[in-house]
Design a protein around this motif. Structure first.
Motif, PDB file in Angstrom:
ATOM      1  N   VAL A 112       0.841  -1.194   0.000  1.00  0.00           N
ATOM      2  CA  VAL A 112       0.000   0.000   0.000  1.00  0.00           C
ATOM      3  C   VAL A 112       0.874   1.241   0.000  1.00  0.00           C
ATOM      4  O   VAL A 112       1.860   1.329   0.722  1.00  0.00           O
ATOM      5  N   ASN A 145     -10.807   6.612  -2.477  1.00  0.00           N
ATOM      6  CA  ASN A 145      -9.575   6.134  -1.841  1.00  0.00           C
ATOM      7  C   ASN A 145      -8.870   7.238  -1.061  1.00  0.00           C
ATOM      8  O   ASN A 145      -7.631   7.280  -1.012  1.00  0.00           O
ATOM      9  N   SER A 154      -3.330   3.861  -2.402  1.00  0.00           N
ATOM     10  CA  SER A 154      -3.191   3.268  -3.726  1.00  0.00           C
ATOM     11  C   SER A 154      -4.102   2.064  -3.936  1.00  0.00           C
ATOM     12  O   SER A 154      -4.584   1.448  -2.981  1.00  0.00           O
ATOM     13  N   ASP A 155      -4.323   1.753  -5.238  1.00  0.00           N
ATOM     14  CA  ASP A 155      -4.871   0.472  -5.669  1.00  0.00           C
ATOM     15  C   ASP A 155      -6.268   0.150  -5.155  1.00  0.00           C
ATOM     16  O   ASP A 155      -6.597  -1.023  -4.966  1.00  0.00           O
ATOM     17  N   ASP A 156      -7.092   1.167  -4.920  1.00  0.00           N
ATOM     18  CA  ASP A 156      -8.487   0.930  -4.521  1.00  0.00           C
ATOM     19  C   ASP A 156      -8.610   0.026  -3.305  1.00  0.00           C
ATOM     20  O   ASP A 156      -9.520  -0.813  -3.222  1.00  0.00           O
ATOM     21  N   THR A 157      -7.706   0.182  -2.343  1.00  0.00           N
ATOM     22  CA  THR A 157      -7.683  -0.720  -1.189  1.00  0.00           C
ATOM     23  C   THR A 157      -8.089  -0.049   0.113  1.00  0.00           C
ATOM     24  O   THR A 157      -8.043  -0.676   1.159  1.00  0.00           O
TER      25      THR A 157
END
Length: 128
Positions: free
Chosen positions: A2, A77, A25-28
Motif C-alpha cells: 500500500v 480512496n 493506492s490500488d483501490d484498497t
C-alpha cells in the motif's frame, strides 16, 4: 504494498483552516484503518486522529478535539483531515498511515503507533 500520499499542507495564520488529504493506492482503502500523525522538530511523533473501516468510528487526541475532523471516502480512496482554529502549536509534518488489511471491530481503538504503512508527510505551518 500500500502506498499513501498526503497533500494539502501549507502556511496558514492562527485561527485559519486547512484540509489534508491522504490518497491510498490500488483501490484498497476499504481494507484499512487510517490515522493521521504529526511530528514537530525536536518532538516525538503524536497520533492526531484515526478512522476505522468497519463502523467508521473515529478517535482524536485531546489536543485537537473540537478543532479537527477526520473523514473517509472509500470510493475516492481518500481520507481527509479538516483542521480548523489552527494554533501555532499545530505546526508539524503531518503523516497518514494505514493498518491492515483488516476489518475493524466496532469502536476499535485505532489511535496507536503500530501502523503498517506510512506516507511521506505534508508540512503544516501555522504562523502570523
Amino acid at each position: 504494498q500500500v502506498q499513501l500520499v498526503e497533500s494539502g499542507g501549507g502556511l496558514v495564520q492562527p485561527g485559519g483552516s486547512l484540509r489534508l488529504s491522504c490518497v491510498v493506492s490500488d483501490d484498497t482503502l476499504n481494507y484499512y484503518a487510517i490515522a493521521w500523525f504529526r511530528q514537530a522538530p525536536g518532538k516525538e511523533r503524536e497520533g492526531v486522529s484515526c478512522i476505522n473501516n468497519g463502523d467508521r468510528s473515529t478517535r482524536y487526541a485531546d489536543s485537537v478535539k473540537g478543532r479537527f475532523s477526520i473523514s473517509r471516502d472509500d470510493a475516492k480512496n481518500t481520507v481527509y483531515l479538516q483542521m480548523n482554529s489552527l494554533k501555532l502549536e499545530d505546526t508539524a509534518l503531518y503523516f497518514c498511515a494505514a493498518e491492515g488489511p483488516m476489518h475493524t471491530t466496532d469502536n476499535y481503538m485505532c489511535l496507536h503507533n503500530n501502523y503498517d504503512y506510512w506516507g511521506q508527510g505534508t508540512q503544516v505551518t501555522v504562523s502570523s
